[in-house]
Design an enzyme around this catalytic site. Structure first.
Site, PDB file in Angstrom:
ATOM      1  CG  ASP A 303      -1.960   1.054   1.200  1.00  0.00           C
ATOM      2  OD1 ASP A 303      -2.299   1.498   0.090  1.00  0.00           O
ATOM      3  OD2 ASP A 303      -2.450   1.448   2.269  1.00  0.00           O
ATOM      4  CB  THR A 305      -1.526   6.069   2.383  1.00  0.00           C
ATOM      5  OG1 THR A 305      -1.809   6.766   1.183  1.00  0.00           O
ATOM      6  CG2 THR A 305      -1.636   7.007   3.566  1.00  0.00           C
ATOM      7  CG  ASP A 539      -2.363   1.814   6.875  1.00  0.00           C
ATOM      8  OD1 ASP A 539      -3.116   1.602   5.899  1.00  0.00           O
ATOM      9  OD2 ASP A 539      -1.842   2.917   7.096  1.00  0.00           O
TER      10      ASP A 539
END
Length: 807
Positions: A303, A305, A539
């Site tokens: 990912d 971010t 996350d």
């Protein structure tokens, strides 16, 4: 612009209404975690095939009254304890990380606001919100004062979302700025985040070639134990003519070494030590084999971010526009950043980049909102300054707008610093706007991200950047990290839904933006359909299902509880750069367990062969009428034979440095050395025993000498197998082998140990025969190693290529 409610605030539910909803079951009762309970962990580690086999044999030995011969029973406790302790430790650590479950929402009931536990929220509760508050259940906004919510953990989109009255809010998001209240419309398992967590809640074990290979070996051994056990029982109880106690101990002595009892323990210990080492780097491994799995990964889906970038922005540069002085622009920008009462990520980045403000006294303030896209502060004689979106404050046809659009197309965030002609809190603000500067912001790329990507590239591991953010922004980050393909990021809205076609795209492209949660999951499945071993990092709640389906899920410690619950590895310090260390630990474990497996399985092969040879000899004595033959060893003999040829050396070797790349085919490579080595030891030991065997009427001394003769032959060749497995040699390995030899010399020469373990090498002729059989066996095992190494494609190296190295 967000609506501010002017009417009197709602009082919320009454106590009677709350009680009625509780009785109806309309509460926020959701499972805390998606992992095994302590009871399930204990059951899974205690009730194993190897513990069952050892348990039965242990009971048989105890029935004879010979406790010392049941020392192997301690391995049942050790095998179980290591796995239980590690999994329970990981569970407790994760429970402490459950931040959302600890957050206490402020609920308004009977007109009074009070903090309660998330589980106590009921349907239709009115929940107040302020900056930083977590949204614990789904709902609809009832009150809003410039309320903005960050939904990045749900959608992957980094920009905050304006929430006017009537807007929906979802669990898993949190308030960035403003205040308000929302009414709970979905609680418990009906809430968005809870649904994802529930779908991912089924506990699944990491795919482990080591574990599955060892399980396969144990299954084969279980099947071999049946005929070997029957032969041993018949031979000891019928053919040998011995009483039941020595017959049972002989049978157990034949069967116990067939079970590679220490192999499971050594594997768990190697994993556990790796887990401890990674724990020092703030990396929590929830399942022991996860570090092995990551060492085998050939695709990492990362990912953007929170993984490649930090959660924030960085001031890149300031482009001063015509008519303004650079110093004046910087003072104004730093003043706005320093005096903003609720700075967002962009304003914070400006403040960090420019430092403290000039200290101008302010006369009016206009907070930022997503509706008007600008904020501002009036500074009296120093002017009325604005900070906002260029496409809102600029004339679209102007040259400044064109420059801003060009800069923004590269994935940078562009803010316009401008000066108004009236106070910022005026009804018709901002009035006429004079552009002063374009402030260029970029996402904070983690300083160790490039080095980590380079490491994976060197290891032939492909990186796929998958993000819910816009493709241009994702591509800019990927390009800054010099990731191949980053300059032409793919918008996931254009991706095919067909798995085969999606897999084709994923084989050639590396960077993807606007990816939905269901698409992340589909991407993982598409890559796996092409034979890839996939690791997924993330996350947010939007990553949960993809993390669950990936071969290895890696979650950030600051991410949502749902991601931490389903991931096998949690990076507590949120550092993507920890992954190379995990790969290194995985390689150490895989290489060393393969190394020590040779020792344990060699013992299994020679034990099975020896049991069959002795058993068949016993059956033959009944058919052909020659003297019957009993098993040469007591259980204590097979125990000490394993101490310094397998047990202690295997433990040390399993913890040694090892940088070999992970390869498939674990069982095949191990058996190509273990089978010929075991056959040689079994045959040589049997021959030595036949030479020393004095018949069924032999005295106790002759029986002990015959067993000692066979044991010397076995130990000699087994130590040489240890020497082969330890190659290439470094100083500590030479010391290890020498110590093993010295230990056996002590056992065979010190009167106390000779008496305790029933050893008698005093017959020179028999001991000489044992050494001759052992020497022949050593030559044959050495030949087998050279052939096995050639078949496996390895090199015949006796010393490492570089000083101090280790293979």
């Amino acid at each position: 612009m967000s609506t501010t409610v002017q009417a009197p605030k709602a009082i919320g539910l009454t106590a009677a209404e709350v009680e009625r909803r509780r009785s109806d079951g309309a509460t926020n009762d959701v499972p805390d975690r998606a992992s095994r309970s302590v009871r399930e962990i204990v059951r899974a580690n205690v009730f194993t095939r190897i513990n069952a086999i050892l348990g039965v044999l242990f009971i048989l030995v105890l029935s004879t009254g010979s406790v010392i011969d049941g020392m192997f029973g301690l391995l049942i406790v050790a095998n179980s304890a290591v796995g239980i302790i590690q999994e329970v430790r990981a569970k407790r650590t994760l429970d402490q990380l459950a931040i959302v479950s600890q957050a206490k929402p402020t609920v308004r009931r009977d007109g009074i606001a009070a903090q309660i536990a998330p589980r106590e929220v009921v349907l239709d509760d009115l929940i107040e919100l302020g900056p930083g508050d977590q949204i614990v259940v789904d709902g609809v906004t009832e009150e809003s004062a410039l309320l903005e919510v960050d939904e990045s953990l749900l959608t992957g989109e980094a920009d905050p979302v304006d929430k006017a009255v009537g807007s929906q809010v979802m669990s898993g998001s949190y308030v960035v700025s403003g205040s308000g209240a929302y009414r709970a419309t979905k609680v418990g398992r009906e809430a968005y985040a809870a649904k994802l967590a529930d779908e991912a809640s089924k506990f699944t074990l990491v795919k482990s070639e080591l574990r599955s290979g060892i399980d396969t070996i144990l299954k084969v051994i279980t099947y071999l134990l049946i005929p070997a056990g029957l032969l041993s029982i018949y031979n000891q109880l019928v053919s040998s003519g011995e009483s039941w106690r020595p017959a049972v101990t002989g049978m157990v002595a034949a069967l116990v070494p067939m079970v590679p009892e220490g192999l499971v323990l050594m594997t768990s210990m190697a994993f556990a030590v790796g887990v401890v080492r990674l724990g020092r780097r703030q990396c929590l491994v929830q399942e022991l084999p996860a570090i092995e799995g990551l060492a085998r990964v050939d695709v990492v889906c990362a990912d953007k971010t929170g993984t490649l970038t930090e959660n924030g922005m960085r001031l890149s540069r300031i482009v001063t526009l015509d008519g303004f002085d650079d110093d004046e622009v910087r003072r104004a920008a730093s003043a706005l950043a320093a005096d903003d009462p609720r700075p967002n990520a962009s304003v914070q980045a400006i403040g960090e980049g420019l430092g403290a403000g000039p200290g101008w006294p302010s006369t009016a303030v206009a907070p930022f909102s997503s509706a008007k896209k600008w904020s501002g502060i009036s500074y009296g004689e120093h002017g009325d300054w604005l900070l906002g979106a260029p496409d809102v404050l600029l004339d679209p046809s102007s040259e400044d707008a064109r420059v801003a659009e060009e800069l923004g197309s590269s994935g940078l965030r562009i803010l316009l610093l401008a000066r108004g002609d009236r106070p910022v809190d005026a009804a018709d603000a901002p009035g006429t706007v004079r552009p002063a500067a374009l402030i260029v912001l970029e996402q904070k790329v983690r300083p160790d991200a490039r080095e980590t990507l380079e490491y994976f590239a060197e290891q032939n591991v492909s990186i796929k950047v998958i993000s819910g953010d816009n493709a241009v922004s994702v591509g800019a980050v990927a390009t800054s990290l010099e990731l191949p393909g980053g300059d032409h990021a793919v918008d996931a809205r254009e991706l095919p839904e067909d798995r085969a076609r999606l897999a084709d795209v994923l084989e050639h492209e590396t960077t993807f933006g606007r990816v939905r949660p269901d698409q992340k999951r589909a991407m993982v499945a598409a890559l796996q359909s092409r034979g890839h071993t996939v690791a997924m990092t993330g996350d947010g709640v939007n990553d949960v299902l993809a993390l669950k389906d990936a071969d290895i899920g890696v979650a950030m410690g600051s991410g949502s509880p749902a991601t931490r619950a389903v991931a096998q590895i949690v990076l507590l310090d949120n550092k993507f750069a920890t992954l190379p260390y995990v790969v290194g630990e995985g390689r150490r474990v895989i290489g060393n367990i393969e190394r020590v497996s040779n020792l344990f399985l060699t013992k299994t092969v020679y034990s099975v062969l020896l049991a069959f040879l002795v058993g068949l000899a016993g059956v033959g004595s009944q058919i052909f009428g020659y003297d019957p033959i009993g098993y040469p060893f007591l259980p204590r003999h097979v125990t000490i034979a394993a101490w310094f040829t397998i047990g202690i050396p295997a433990f040390i070797l399993s913890l040694a440095p090892n940088n070999e790349r992970a390869r498939s085919g674990f069982v095949g490579r191990v058996m190509r050395l273990a089978i010929p080595s075991g056959v040689v030891i079994g045959l040589a030991t049997f021959v030595a025993y036949l030479i020393a065997y004095a018949g069924p009427d032999a005295t106790e001394e002759q029986k002990v000498q015959a067993g000692t003769t066979a044991l010397i032959t076995l130990i000699m060749i087994a130590v040489w197998v240890l020497a082969i497995v330890a190659r290439p040699y470094v100083w500590w390995k030479v010391v290890l082998i020498a110590t093993s030899i010295l230990a056996y010399l002590v056992l065979f020469t010190v009167p106390f140990t000779r008496e305790f373990f029933k050893l008698d090498p005093s017959n020179v002729g028999l001991t000489t025969a044992a050494f001759i059989c052992g020497a022949v066996g050593i030559v044959l095992v050495e030949i087998a190693w050279w052939i096995s190494t050639a078949i496996n494609g390895g090199q015949h190296t006796l010393v490492p290529a570089s000083p101090g190295g280790s293979a």
